[in-house]
Scaffold this motif. Sequence first.
Motif, short mmCIF file in Angstrom:
data_model
loop_
_atom_site.label_atom_id
_atom_site.label_comp_id
_atom_site.label_asym_id
_atom_site.label_seq_id
_atom_site.Cartn_x
_atom_site.Cartn_y
_atom_site.Cartn_z
N MET A 132 42.78 29.66 46.01
CA MET A 132 41.42 30.04 46.41
C MET A 132 40.61 28.83 46.88
O MET A 132 39.77 28.95 47.75
CB MET A 132 40.70 30.71 45.25
N SER A 133 40.86 27.68 46.28
CA SER A 133 40.11 26.49 46.64
C SER A 133 40.87 25.57 47.58
O SER A 133 40.39 24.49 47.90
CB SER A 133 39.73 25.71 45.37
N SER A 158 32.73 29.98 50.90
CA SER A 158 31.78 30.88 50.24
C SER A 158 32.41 32.23 49.90
O SER A 158 31.86 32.99 49.10
CB SER A 158 30.55 31.09 51.12
N LEU A 159 33.56 32.55 50.50
CA LEU A 159 34.20 33.82 50.20
C LEU A 159 34.73 33.88 48.77
O LEU A 159 35.07 34.96 48.27
CB LEU A 159 35.33 34.11 51.18
N SER A 160 34.79 32.73 48.10
CA SER A 160 35.20 32.74 46.70
C SER A 160 34.20 33.48 45.83
O SER A 160 34.51 33.84 44.68
CB SER A 160 35.37 31.30 46.19
N GLN A 203 42.19 39.63 49.36
CA GLN A 203 42.97 38.69 48.55
C GLN A 203 42.11 38.00 47.49
O GLN A 203 42.58 37.73 46.38
CB GLN A 203 43.66 37.65 49.45
N TYR A 204 40.84 37.76 47.81
CA TYR A 204 39.93 37.21 46.80
C TYR A 204 39.64 38.23 45.71
O TYR A 204 39.58 37.88 44.52
CB TYR A 204 38.62 36.77 47.46
N VAL A 205 39.46 39.48 46.09
CA VAL A 205 39.19 40.54 45.12
C VAL A 205 40.39 40.72 44.18
O VAL A 205 40.23 40.85 42.96
CB VAL A 205 38.86 41.86 45.85
N LEU A 206 41.60 40.72 44.76
CA LEU A 206 42.80 40.84 43.93
C LEU A 206 42.95 39.67 42.98
O LEU A 206 43.36 39.84 41.83
CB LEU A 206 44.04 40.95 44.83
#
Length: 261
Positions: free
Chosen positions: A49-50, A73-75, A152-155
Motif C-alpha cells: 500500500m505504501s 491519498s488512496l490509502s 485493492q485498498y478496500v480488500l
Amino acid sequence: MSDAESKQSDYPNRWRLCTVTQVEELKILIRMFPIWASGIVFSVVYSQMSTLFVEQGRMMNTRIGSFRIPPASLSTSDAITVILLVPIYDRIIVPIARKFTGKERGFTDLQRMGIGLFISIMCMSIAAIVEITRLKLAKEHLSLNIFWQVPQYVLMGAGEVFMFVGQLEFFYDQSPDAMRSLCSALSLLTTALGNYLNSLILSLVTYFTTQGQNPGWIPNNLNEGHVDYFFWLLAGLSILNMFVFVVAAKRYKQKKSFVRF
C-alpha cells in the motif's frame, strides 16, 4: 524440577533442568511459531500500500477536472474500510456466524486469521488485473482512472480487520500467562519482518529480471515493465503461505491450563 527444589542451595544445573512451568511455556511458544510466521507474508502484501500501489497510481489518470488526486491519498480507502468494517463485524457478521458455528466470537481466532490471508490473495489478484488493464491502455496512449485502485485498498483494509485483530487476540489468549504482553507485541514484529522480506523480494526480482539489459519487472517507467508479474508472485506466495497456515492451524493444540508447582 519443582520451584521448591530450585530454591535449595544444592539444586542441579538450571541450564539442564527447568521447572514444569518453564517447559510448558516453551512448548506453547513453539506451537505458536508457525502461526506467527504466517503473518510475515501477509505483512509483505500489506506493505504494498505504501510502495508499489503508490507507484502504480502515479502512472494512472489522477485528475478530476482541474483537481489532481495524490496517489498516496488512496490509502484513506483502507482506513475508511477498517473504521466501517470493525463495527459491522462485531454487530452483524459475528451474530450471523455465531448461529452457524455456535461460538461466542463467531469465528475462532485461527479462522479469522485464515479469512484475512484469503482476502490478501484476492487483493494481490485484483491489483495484478488492474495493472494488466492499465498496461493495455498505456499501449494505446490511454490512461486508467486511479479510482480503479480503490477495490485493492478496500480488500487490504478488510484483510487487516480479520488478520491483524485475529492475530492480536490469538497471541493474547494462547500465550503463557507471564508472557502475554510480550507475545501481544509479536504482531508488530511480523510487520517489521514483512517489510524487510518485501525489500529482499524486490531486490531479488530486480536482480534476476534485469539480466541481459532487460528493463525488469519494476523499472522507473512502469509502462516498460510488468508490475503485474510481481503482484502475481505475491499472490502465489500468499497462497503457499495460506496452505502452510491451514496445515499448522489444523495441527495446533489450544493452550491448556497447567498446575504451577
